[in-house]
Motif scaffolding. Structure first.
Motif, PDB file in Angstrom:
ATOM      1  N   LEU A   1      37.718  35.534   5.390  1.00 12.34           N
ATOM      2  CA  LEU A   1      36.988  34.517   4.649  1.00 12.34           C
ATOM      3  C   LEU A   1      35.904  33.955   5.567  1.00 12.34           C
ATOM      4  O   LEU A   1      36.214  33.450   6.661  1.00 12.34           O
ATOM      5  N   ILE A   2      34.647  34.056   5.145  1.00 13.57           N
ATOM      6  CA  ILE A   2      33.524  33.607   5.960  1.00 13.57           C
ATOM      7  C   ILE A   2      33.125  32.203   5.513  1.00 13.57           C
ATOM      8  O   ILE A   2      32.473  32.011   4.488  1.00 13.57           O
ATOM      9  N   GLN A   3      33.533  31.215   6.285  1.00 10.32           N
ATOM     10  CA  GLN A   3      33.247  29.813   5.976  1.00 10.32           C
ATOM     11  C   GLN A   3      31.870  29.461   6.556  1.00 10.32           C
ATOM     12  O   GLN A   3      31.741  28.837   7.592  1.00 10.32           O
ATOM     13  N   ILE A   4      30.852  29.906   5.848  1.00 10.63           N
ATOM     14  CA  ILE A   4      29.489  29.759   6.349  1.00 10.63           C
ATOM     15  C   ILE A   4      29.016  28.309   6.209  1.00 10.63           C
ATOM     16  O   ILE A   4      29.411  27.593   5.285  1.00 10.63           O
TER      17      ILE A   4
ATOM     18  N   GLU B   1      31.674  26.152  10.901  1.00 10.65           N
ATOM     19  CA  GLU B   1      31.533  27.544  10.485  1.00 10.65           C
ATOM     20  C   GLU B   1      32.475  28.431  11.295  1.00 10.65           C
ATOM     21  O   GLU B   1      32.527  28.358  12.516  1.00 10.65           O
ATOM     22  N   GLU B   2      33.219  29.276  10.580  1.00 11.15           N
ATOM     23  CA  GLU B   2      34.107  30.230  11.242  1.00 11.15           C
ATOM     24  C   GLU B   2      34.508  31.311  10.257  1.00 11.15           C
ATOM     25  O   GLU B   2      34.287  31.199   9.057  1.00 11.15           O
ATOM     26  N   VAL B   3      35.099  32.359  10.808  1.00 10.86           N
ATOM     27  CA  VAL B   3      35.649  33.438   9.989  1.00 10.86           C
ATOM     28  C   VAL B   3      37.166  33.382  10.111  1.00 10.86           C
ATOM     29  O   VAL B   3      37.711  33.443  11.213  1.00 10.86           O
ATOM     30  N   LEU B   4      37.826  33.240   8.978  1.00  8.02           N
ATOM     31  CA  LEU B   4      39.281  33.159   8.924  1.00  8.02           C
ATOM     32  C   LEU B   4      39.810  34.532   8.503  1.00  8.02           C
ATOM     33  O   LEU B   4      39.516  35.002   7.404  1.00  8.02           O
ATOM     34  N   THR B   5      40.580  35.160   9.367  1.00  7.69           N
ATOM     35  CA  THR B   5      41.077  36.508   9.097  1.00  7.69           C
ATOM     36  C   THR B   5      42.596  36.505   9.080  1.00  7.69           C
ATOM     37  O   THR B   5      43.238  35.887   9.941  1.00  7.69           O
ATOM     38  N   VAL B   6      43.165  37.200   8.099  1.00  9.77           N
ATOM     39  CA  VAL B   6      44.615  37.216   7.925  1.00  9.77           C
ATOM     40  C   VAL B   6      45.030  38.578   7.385  1.00  9.77           C
ATOM     41  O   VAL B   6      44.253  39.258   6.705  1.00  9.77           O
ATOM     42  N   THR B   7      46.259  38.972   7.702  1.00 14.59           N
ATOM     43  CA  THR B   7      46.825  40.204   7.165  1.00 14.59           C
ATOM     44  C   THR B   7      47.732  39.876   5.986  1.00 14.59           C
ATOM     45  O   THR B   7      48.612  39.008   6.095  1.00 14.59           O
TER      46      THR B   7
END
Length: 262
Positions: A5-8, A229-235
């Motif tokens: 998820l790109i929290q721009i 701003e951050e990129v949230l990455t999950v499996t």
């Protein structure tokens, strides 16, 4: 499967064209993911009402072209957030979903418009169709921001085959607790994953909540962003959905509302 998820951040000093290029670059950076998500109205800002008409685009306009190319370059499924779509005289808050080959798989026009007879509620027309993206591992229903407050929409998406919900948003900081609570509620009551992607920064002076979140079908928060701003990455484990629904089969006890035939 891996989702990002790109929290721009929406910076008023950054042009729409520049932000479009930056968003495309951020998508390309996530080529290791299976699904990438952008937030609501990131080209203009969800509360930048005065820009809706001037920055509106046709469905296959500049945002479509940039996101289709980014999805193809990265080889990912891309929920490209939403943009202001112009269709004749009407404006819509429209989301686009692309395949890893860059083809448009589906689009969704936001059904519930926010504003209480002002802002988006009067500037944009309402969509009317429920949409489920046919991801091969995790079919996901499309909803946008204010839609999160209307549980009947999500029940309809479950009946249409959704195992997850992807919800781009421009949610204000002052109602952040509602955002977190409702994201978990939609996951628990529908026994589905929720991937809720917000924005950072401010839209026309309205501070954004950020706090993009991924919730599993049991209501557990798998990952949550902060406010910047951050990129949230999950499996994600797609089998978690049928396992949860089988071990605690609450959905079969529904009495009110339409249900898919058995």
């Amino acid at each position: 499967m891996r989702a990002s998820l790109i929290q721009i951040a929406v910076n008023p000093d950054e042009s729409v064209d520049a932000r479009r290029r930056r968003a495309a670059a951020l998508v390309r950076d996530e080529s290791a993911s299976d699904l990438v998500v952008l937030p609501e109205l990131w080209p203009v800002g969800a509360f930048a009402y005065e820009a809706f008409a001037t920055d509106a685009e046709p469905l296959r306009g500049p945002t479509y072209e940039a996101m289709a190319a980014a999805a193809a370059d990265a080889g990912v499924w891309l929920h490209a957030g939403s943009f202001v779509e112009r269709d004749g005289e009407a404006l819509y808050n429209t989301s686009l979903v692309f395949s890893p080959g860059g083809e448009l798989v589906c689009s969704y026009r936001k059904i519930h418009r926010f504003g209480f007879d002002q802002g988006e509620a009067v500037l944009m027309s309402a969509g009317s169709e429920l949409v489920v993206a046919p991801h091969p591992e995790l079919p996901f229903g499309l909803a946008t921001c204010y839609d999160l407050r209307f549980p009947e929409l999500f029940r309809g998406l479950v009946d249409a085959g959704a195992a997850a919900f992807v919800i781009p948003a421009g949610w204000p900081e002052r109602r952040r607790e509602h955002w977190s609570l409702l994201a978990r509620a939609r996951a628990v009551e529908n026994q589905a994953y929720v991937l809720a992607c917000g924005t950072a920064g401010a839209h026309a002076g309205v501070e954004q909540a950020g706090h993009s979140v991924v919730v599993d079908p049991w209501g557990e928060v798998l990952a949550e962003a902060g406010r910047t701003e951050e990129v949230l990455t999950v499996t994600l484990d797609p089998e978690r959905v049928p396992e949860t629904r089988a071990s605690f089969p609450a959905l079969k006890d529904r009495v009110l509302g339409p249900r898919a035939p058995h």
